[in-house]
Scaffold this active site. Structure first.
Site, PDB file in Angstrom:
ATOM      1  N   THR A  51      35.984 -10.817 -55.269  1.00  0.00           N
ATOM      2  CA  THR A  51      37.148 -11.201 -55.118  1.00  0.00           C
ATOM      3  C   THR A  51      37.992 -10.318 -54.867  1.00  0.00           C
ATOM      4  O   THR A  51      38.838  -9.837 -55.748  1.00  0.00           O
ATOM      5  CB  THR A  51      37.670 -12.665 -55.960  1.00  0.00           C
ATOM      6  OG1 THR A  51      36.613 -13.775 -56.213  1.00  0.00           O
ATOM      7  CG2 THR A  51      38.836 -13.329 -55.393  1.00  0.00           C
TER       8      THR A  51
ATOM      9  N   LYS B 227      38.241 -16.650 -49.344  1.00  0.00           N
ATOM     10  CA  LYS B 227      38.531 -16.934 -50.843  1.00  0.00           C
ATOM     11  C   LYS B 227      39.260 -17.382 -50.909  1.00  0.00           C
ATOM     12  O   LYS B 227      40.450 -18.524 -52.289  1.00  0.00           O
ATOM     13  CB  LYS B 227      37.612 -15.708 -51.591  1.00  0.00           C
ATOM     14  CG  LYS B 227      37.842 -15.863 -52.830  1.00  0.00           C
ATOM     15  CD  LYS B 227      36.450 -16.952 -53.361  1.00  0.00           C
ATOM     16  CE  LYS B 227      36.900 -16.792 -54.799  1.00  0.00           C
ATOM     17  NZ  LYS B 227      35.870 -17.681 -55.519  1.00  0.00           N
TER      18      LYS B 227
ATOM     19  N   LYS C 235      44.428 -12.006 -60.769  1.00  0.00           N
ATOM     20  CA  LYS C 235      44.312 -11.246 -60.723  1.00  0.00           C
ATOM     21  C   LYS C 235      44.820 -11.676 -58.293  1.00  0.00           C
ATOM     22  O   LYS C 235      44.621 -11.436 -57.368  1.00  0.00           O
ATOM     23  CB  LYS C 235      42.754 -10.278 -60.340  1.00  0.00           C
ATOM     24  CG  LYS C 235      42.425  -9.350 -58.818  1.00  0.00           C
ATOM     25  CD  LYS C 235      41.320  -9.756 -58.795  1.00  0.00           C
ATOM     26  CE  LYS C 235      40.186 -10.422 -59.519  1.00  0.00           C
ATOM     27  NZ  LYS C 235      38.697 -10.937 -58.740  1.00  0.00           N
TER      28      LYS C 235
END
Ligand code: NAP
Length: 297
Positions: free
Chosen positions: A103, A178, A246
Protein backbone atom coordinates in the site's frame (compact mmCIF):
# COMPACT_ATOMS: atom_id res chain seq x y z
CA UNK A 1 8.09 -13.57 -20.87
CA UNK A 2 7.93 -17.31 -20.99
CA UNK A 3 4.20 -17.66 -20.15
CA UNK A 4 2.84 -17.69 -23.72
CA UNK A 5 4.64 -20.96 -24.52
CA UNK A 6 2.86 -22.82 -21.75
CA UNK A 7 5.88 -22.56 -19.43
CA UNK A 8 4.94 -20.83 -16.21
CA UNK A 9 6.54 -17.39 -15.74
CA UNK A 10 9.24 -17.19 -13.10
CA UNK A 11 8.07 -15.12 -10.16
CA UNK A 12 10.25 -12.81 -8.06
CA UNK A 13 8.99 -11.74 -4.63
CA UNK A 14 10.52 -8.99 -2.49
CA UNK A 15 9.14 -8.40 1.02
CA UNK A 16 8.30 -11.55 3.00
CA UNK A 17 6.48 -10.11 6.00
CA UNK A 18 3.03 -10.91 7.40
CA UNK A 19 1.45 -10.63 3.93
CA UNK A 20 4.27 -11.38 1.48
CA UNK A 21 5.17 -14.66 3.16
CA UNK A 22 1.78 -16.19 2.30
CA UNK A 23 1.35 -14.50 -1.07
CA UNK A 24 4.73 -15.74 -2.31
CA UNK A 25 3.90 -19.20 -0.98
CA UNK A 26 0.77 -19.36 -3.14
CA UNK A 27 2.76 -18.70 -6.32
CA UNK A 28 5.14 -21.50 -5.34
CA UNK A 29 2.23 -23.87 -4.64
CA UNK A 30 0.83 -23.04 -8.10
CA UNK A 31 4.06 -24.32 -9.67
CA UNK A 32 5.96 -21.10 -10.42
CA UNK A 33 9.73 -21.01 -9.99
CA UNK A 34 10.10 -18.52 -7.12
CA UNK A 35 12.98 -16.07 -6.47
CA UNK A 36 12.89 -14.12 -3.20
CA UNK A 37 14.59 -11.40 -1.17
CA UNK A 38 13.81 -9.89 2.21
CA UNK A 39 15.71 -7.36 4.30
CA UNK A 40 15.70 -9.78 7.24
CA UNK A 41 16.91 -12.94 5.49
CA UNK A 42 15.61 -15.36 8.13
CA UNK A 43 12.02 -14.63 7.03
CA UNK A 44 12.75 -16.44 3.75
CA UNK A 45 13.56 -19.71 5.56
CA UNK A 46 10.20 -21.48 5.15
CA UNK A 47 9.92 -20.55 1.47
CA UNK A 48 13.50 -21.65 0.78
CA UNK A 49 12.75 -25.01 2.45
CA UNK A 50 9.85 -25.31 0.01
CA UNK A 51 12.12 -24.65 -2.99
CA UNK A 52 12.37 -20.86 -3.40
CA UNK A 53 15.73 -19.36 -4.42
CA UNK A 54 17.00 -16.69 -2.00
CA UNK A 55 18.95 -13.77 -3.52
CA UNK A 56 21.18 -11.08 -1.99
CA UNK A 57 19.30 -8.03 -3.23
CA UNK A 58 16.14 -6.92 -5.12
CA UNK A 59 18.04 -6.43 -8.40
CA UNK A 60 19.18 -10.06 -8.41
CA UNK A 61 15.55 -11.19 -7.95
CA UNK A 62 14.47 -8.99 -10.89
CA UNK A 63 17.24 -10.35 -13.12
CA UNK A 64 15.98 -13.92 -12.51
CA UNK A 65 12.21 -13.30 -12.90
CA UNK A 66 9.50 -12.66 -15.51
CA UNK A 67 7.07 -11.20 -12.99
CA UNK A 68 8.53 -9.24 -10.08
CA UNK A 69 6.30 -8.59 -7.06
CA UNK A 70 7.06 -6.21 -4.21
CA UNK A 71 5.25 -6.27 -0.85
CA UNK A 72 7.35 -4.05 1.40
CA UNK A 73 6.26 -1.59 4.12
CA UNK A 74 6.32 2.09 3.19
CA UNK A 75 6.55 4.22 0.05
CA UNK A 76 10.20 4.91 1.01
CA UNK A 77 10.89 1.13 0.89
CA UNK A 78 9.17 0.88 -2.49
CA UNK A 79 11.23 3.77 -3.80
CA UNK A 80 14.44 2.13 -2.57
CA UNK A 81 13.87 -1.33 -4.08
CA UNK A 82 12.82 0.09 -7.48
CA UNK A 83 15.12 3.09 -7.93
CA UNK A 84 18.36 2.25 -6.06
CA UNK A 85 21.42 1.60 -8.24
CA UNK A 86 21.35 -2.08 -9.18
CA UNK A 87 17.73 -2.24 -8.03
CA UNK A 88 14.64 -3.64 -9.75
CA UNK A 89 14.42 -1.05 -12.53
CA UNK A 90 18.12 -1.39 -13.35
CA UNK A 91 18.05 -5.17 -13.49
CA UNK A 92 14.56 -6.08 -14.78
CA UNK A 93 14.46 -8.39 -17.81
CA UNK A 94 13.11 -6.79 -21.00
CA UNK A 95 9.39 -7.55 -21.33
CA UNK A 96 8.95 -8.38 -17.67
CA UNK A 97 6.07 -7.11 -15.54
CA UNK A 98 6.76 -5.40 -12.20
CA UNK A 99 3.92 -5.39 -9.67
CA UNK A 100 3.99 -3.33 -6.50
CA UNK A 101 1.42 -4.77 -4.06
CA UNK A 102 2.54 -2.59 -1.11
CA UNK A 103 0.00 0.00 0.00
CA UNK A 104 1.83 3.06 -1.29
CA UNK A 105 1.24 6.46 -2.86
CA UNK A 106 -0.55 6.81 -6.21
CA UNK A 107 2.02 9.42 -7.30
CA UNK A 108 4.89 6.99 -6.70
CA UNK A 109 3.03 4.30 -8.68
CA UNK A 110 2.83 6.71 -11.62
CA UNK A 111 6.57 7.49 -11.35
CA UNK A 112 7.48 3.80 -11.32
CA UNK A 113 5.24 3.09 -14.34
CA UNK A 114 6.88 5.91 -16.29
CA UNK A 115 10.42 4.86 -15.37
CA UNK A 116 9.58 1.24 -16.23
CA UNK A 117 8.26 2.03 -19.68
CA UNK A 118 11.45 4.02 -20.43
CA UNK A 119 13.33 0.76 -19.76
CA UNK A 120 11.11 -1.52 -21.87
CA UNK A 121 9.28 -3.12 -18.94
CA UNK A 122 5.79 -2.57 -17.53
CA UNK A 123 4.81 -1.70 -13.97
CA UNK A 124 1.46 -2.22 -12.26
CA UNK A 125 0.28 -1.03 -8.86
CA UNK A 126 -1.78 -3.79 -7.22
CA UNK A 127 -2.47 -3.22 -3.52
CA UNK A 128 -4.65 -5.70 -1.68
CA UNK A 129 -7.37 -5.92 0.95
CA UNK A 130 -8.38 -8.88 3.10
CA UNK A 131 -5.74 -8.80 5.82
CA UNK A 132 -3.39 -11.54 6.97
CA UNK A 133 -6.29 -14.03 6.86
CA UNK A 134 -7.07 -13.12 3.23
CA UNK A 135 -3.37 -13.52 2.38
CA UNK A 136 -3.15 -16.91 4.11
CA UNK A 137 -6.32 -18.22 2.47
CA UNK A 138 -5.62 -16.71 -0.99
CA UNK A 139 -8.80 -14.65 -0.75
CA UNK A 140 -7.40 -11.17 -1.21
CA UNK A 141 -9.21 -8.45 -3.13
CA UNK A 142 -6.61 -7.06 -5.55
CA UNK A 143 -7.03 -3.62 -7.12
CA UNK A 144 -4.81 -2.99 -10.12
CA UNK A 145 -3.67 0.15 -11.92
CA UNK A 146 -1.63 0.30 -15.11
CA UNK A 147 -1.38 -1.08 -18.63
CA UNK A 148 -4.23 -3.43 -19.66
CA UNK A 149 -2.03 -5.93 -21.50
CA UNK A 150 0.32 -6.24 -18.54
CA UNK A 151 -2.75 -6.78 -16.34
CA UNK A 152 -3.77 -9.71 -18.57
CA UNK A 153 -0.21 -11.11 -18.43
CA UNK A 154 -0.05 -10.83 -14.64
CA UNK A 155 -3.58 -12.05 -13.90
CA UNK A 156 -2.81 -15.80 -13.63
CA UNK A 157 -0.18 -15.07 -10.97
CA UNK A 158 -2.47 -12.64 -9.13
CA UNK A 159 -5.24 -15.26 -9.19
CA UNK A 160 -3.07 -17.57 -7.07
CA UNK A 161 -3.43 -15.00 -4.23
CA UNK A 162 -6.85 -13.51 -4.62
CA UNK A 163 -10.48 -14.14 -5.32
CA UNK A 164 -11.44 -10.72 -6.66
CA UNK A 165 -8.99 -9.05 -9.04
CA UNK A 166 -10.03 -5.82 -10.72
CA UNK A 167 -8.35 -3.56 -13.26
CA UNK A 168 -9.20 -0.06 -12.03
CA UNK A 169 -7.56 2.11 -14.71
CA UNK A 170 -4.19 3.71 -15.44
CA UNK A 171 -1.10 3.68 -13.19
CA UNK A 172 -2.04 4.87 -9.69
CA UNK A 173 -5.69 3.77 -9.96
CA UNK A 174 -5.02 0.65 -7.86
CA UNK A 175 -3.54 2.77 -5.05
CA UNK A 176 -6.42 5.26 -5.26
CA UNK A 177 -8.86 2.35 -4.90
CA UNK A 178 -6.92 1.11 -1.87
CA UNK A 179 -7.15 4.62 -0.35
CA UNK A 180 -10.96 4.49 -0.78
CA UNK A 181 -10.83 1.15 1.08
CA UNK A 182 -8.70 2.55 3.92
CA UNK A 183 -11.00 5.59 4.26
CA UNK A 184 -13.97 3.22 4.73
CA UNK A 185 -11.99 1.18 7.28
CA UNK A 186 -10.81 4.23 9.27
CA UNK A 187 -14.23 5.44 10.40
CA UNK A 188 -15.51 1.86 10.77
CA UNK A 189 -12.74 1.06 13.28
CA UNK A 190 -13.92 3.99 15.43
CA UNK A 191 -17.50 2.80 15.11
CA UNK A 192 -16.62 -0.76 16.19
CA UNK A 193 -14.61 0.42 19.22
CA UNK A 194 -17.40 2.84 20.24
CA UNK A 195 -20.11 0.20 19.83
CA UNK A 196 -18.30 -2.25 22.15
CA UNK A 197 -17.48 0.50 24.67
CA UNK A 198 -21.17 1.52 24.73
CA UNK A 199 -22.43 -2.08 25.06
CA UNK A 200 -20.15 -2.70 28.04
CA UNK A 201 -21.16 0.54 29.78
CA UNK A 202 -24.83 -0.41 29.27
CA UNK A 203 -24.18 -3.63 31.19
CA UNK A 204 -24.49 -5.93 28.18
CA UNK A 205 -22.22 -8.86 27.35
CA UNK A 206 -20.37 -7.50 24.29
CA UNK A 207 -19.88 -11.00 22.84
CA UNK A 208 -23.64 -11.60 22.88
CA UNK A 209 -24.17 -8.14 21.36
CA UNK A 210 -21.82 -9.03 18.48
CA UNK A 211 -23.59 -12.39 18.03
CA UNK A 212 -26.74 -10.39 17.28
CA UNK A 213 -25.64 -7.20 15.54
CA UNK A 214 -22.89 -9.03 13.66
CA UNK A 215 -25.56 -10.65 11.50
CA UNK A 216 -27.55 -7.44 10.92
CA UNK A 217 -26.99 -4.24 8.98
CA UNK A 218 -23.81 -3.40 10.95
CA UNK A 219 -22.20 -6.71 10.01
CA UNK A 220 -18.66 -6.47 8.66
CA UNK A 221 -15.28 -8.19 8.69
CA UNK A 222 -14.11 -5.46 11.06
CA UNK A 223 -17.01 -5.79 13.52
CA UNK A 224 -17.01 -9.59 13.55
CA UNK A 225 -13.26 -10.15 13.33
CA UNK A 226 -11.49 -7.23 14.98
CA UNK A 227 -14.43 -6.44 17.29
CA UNK A 228 -14.02 -9.87 18.92
CA UNK A 229 -10.30 -9.20 19.37
CA UNK A 230 -11.11 -5.85 21.03
CA UNK A 231 -13.40 -7.63 23.51
CA UNK A 232 -10.60 -10.11 24.36
CA UNK A 233 -8.05 -7.27 24.39
CA UNK A 234 -6.01 -9.32 21.91
CA UNK A 235 -3.93 -6.63 20.24
CA UNK A 236 -1.45 -8.89 18.38
CA UNK A 237 -0.79 -7.51 14.89
CA UNK A 238 -2.51 -8.74 11.75
CA UNK A 239 -2.29 -5.24 10.32
CA UNK A 240 0.16 -2.90 12.11
CA UNK A 241 -1.06 0.40 13.56
CA UNK A 242 1.99 2.13 12.04
CA UNK A 243 1.07 0.88 8.55
CA UNK A 244 -2.50 2.11 8.96
CA UNK A 245 -1.24 5.57 10.00
CA UNK A 246 0.91 5.55 6.84
CA UNK A 247 -2.19 4.73 4.73
CA UNK A 248 -4.37 7.40 6.35
CA UNK A 249 -1.61 9.96 5.86
CA UNK A 250 -1.37 9.12 2.14
CA UNK A 251 -5.17 9.31 1.82
CA UNK A 252 -5.32 12.69 3.61
CA UNK A 253 -2.55 14.07 1.38
CA UNK A 254 -4.34 12.86 -1.77
CA UNK A 255 -7.67 14.25 -0.50
CA UNK A 256 -6.05 17.64 0.20
CA UNK A 257 -4.56 17.64 -3.30
CA UNK A 258 -8.07 17.05 -4.70
CA UNK A 259 -9.59 19.78 -2.47
CA UNK A 260 -11.54 17.26 -0.37
CA UNK A 261 -12.28 17.60 3.33
CA UNK A 262 -12.68 14.18 5.07
CA UNK A 263 -13.44 14.81 8.78
CA UNK A 264 -14.02 11.13 9.66
CA UNK A 265 -10.59 10.22 8.32
CA UNK A 266 -8.98 13.19 10.13
CA UNK A 267 -10.47 12.06 13.44
CA UNK A 268 -9.40 8.45 12.93
CA UNK A 269 -5.83 9.48 12.12
CA UNK A 270 -5.63 11.69 15.21
CA UNK A 271 -6.74 8.80 17.48
CA UNK A 272 -4.31 6.38 15.83
CA UNK A 273 -1.52 9.01 16.13
CA UNK A 274 -2.21 8.95 19.85
CA UNK A 275 -1.77 5.14 19.90
CA UNK A 276 1.59 5.47 18.16
CA UNK A 277 2.82 8.17 20.54
CA UNK A 278 1.73 5.97 23.46
CA UNK A 279 4.03 3.23 22.09
CA UNK A 280 1.48 0.90 20.44
CA UNK A 281 2.49 1.28 16.77
CA UNK A 282 3.60 -2.36 16.55
CA UNK A 283 0.20 -3.67 17.64
CA UNK A 284 -2.73 -4.52 15.36
CA UNK A 285 -5.28 -1.86 14.34
CA UNK A 286 -7.84 -3.29 16.85
CA UNK A 287 -5.62 -1.71 19.54
CA UNK A 288 -7.69 1.43 18.90
CA UNK A 289 -9.85 0.01 21.69
CA UNK A 290 -7.07 1.05 24.09
CA UNK A 291 -7.89 4.70 23.36
CA UNK A 292 -11.50 4.18 24.45
CA UNK A 293 -10.35 2.21 27.52
CA UNK A 294 -8.08 5.12 28.41
CA UNK A 295 -10.83 7.73 27.91
CA UNK A 296 -13.31 5.76 30.05
CA UNK A 297 -10.95 4.32 32.66
P1 NAP B 1 5.51 -6.42 7.25
O1 NAP B 1 5.23 -7.67 8.01
O2 NAP B 1 6.25 -5.30 7.90
O3 NAP B 1 6.22 -6.84 5.88
C1 NAP B 1 6.97 -5.99 5.08
C2 NAP B 1 8.23 -6.77 4.70
O4 NAP B 1 8.96 -6.02 3.73
C3 NAP B 1 9.15 -6.99 5.91
O5 NAP B 1 9.51 -8.36 5.97
C4 NAP B 1 10.35 -6.11 5.58
O6 NAP B 1 11.60 -6.59 6.00
C5 NAP B 1 10.32 -6.09 4.07
N1 NAP B 1 11.01 -4.90 3.56
C6 NAP B 1 10.79 -3.61 3.86
N2 NAP B 1 11.62 -2.82 3.19
C7 NAP B 1 12.39 -3.64 2.45
C8 NAP B 1 13.45 -3.43 1.56
N3 NAP B 1 13.89 -2.18 1.30
N4 NAP B 1 14.01 -4.50 0.98
C9 NAP B 1 13.56 -5.75 1.26
N5 NAP B 1 12.56 -6.02 2.10
C10 NAP B 1 11.99 -4.97 2.69
O7 NAP B 1 4.13 -5.78 6.74
P2 NAP B 1 2.83 -6.50 6.10
O8 NAP B 1 1.76 -6.51 7.11
O9 NAP B 1 3.21 -7.72 5.38
O10 NAP B 1 2.40 -5.35 5.06
C11 NAP B 1 3.09 -5.13 3.84
C12 NAP B 1 2.37 -4.02 3.06
O11 NAP B 1 1.02 -4.46 2.81
C13 NAP B 1 2.24 -2.70 3.82
O12 NAP B 1 2.32 -1.64 2.92
C14 NAP B 1 0.85 -2.77 4.43
O13 NAP B 1 0.31 -1.48 4.65
C15 NAP B 1 0.10 -3.53 3.35
N6 NAP B 1 -1.07 -4.32 3.79
C16 NAP B 1 -1.03 -5.05 4.95
C17 NAP B 1 -2.16 -5.79 5.31
C18 NAP B 1 -2.21 -6.59 6.59
O14 NAP B 1 -3.30 -6.95 7.04
N7 NAP B 1 -1.08 -6.91 7.21
C19 NAP B 1 -3.29 -5.81 4.50
C20 NAP B 1 -3.29 -5.11 3.29
C21 NAP B 1 -2.16 -4.37 2.95
P3 NAP B 1 11.97 -6.85 7.54
O15 NAP B 1 11.54 -8.26 7.75
O16 NAP B 1 13.42 -6.62 7.63
O17 NAP B 1 11.17 -5.84 8.34
Amino acid sequence: MSSGSGVQPKVGFIGLGIMGQHMAGHTLAAGHELHVYNRTRSKAKTLVERGAVLHDNPGAVAAASDIVITMVGYPADVEAVYFEAGGILDKARPGSVLIDMTTSSPALAERIAEAASERGVTALDAPVSGGDVGAREAKLAIMVGGDGMAFEQASPVLRTMGANIAHMGAAGAGQHTKMANQIAIASTMLAVAESITYARRAGLDPDVVLDVIGTGAASSFLLNGLGRKMIREDFAPGFFVHHFVKDMTIALEEAARMGLDLPGLELARSLYDRLVSDGFGEEGTQALYRVYNAIHA
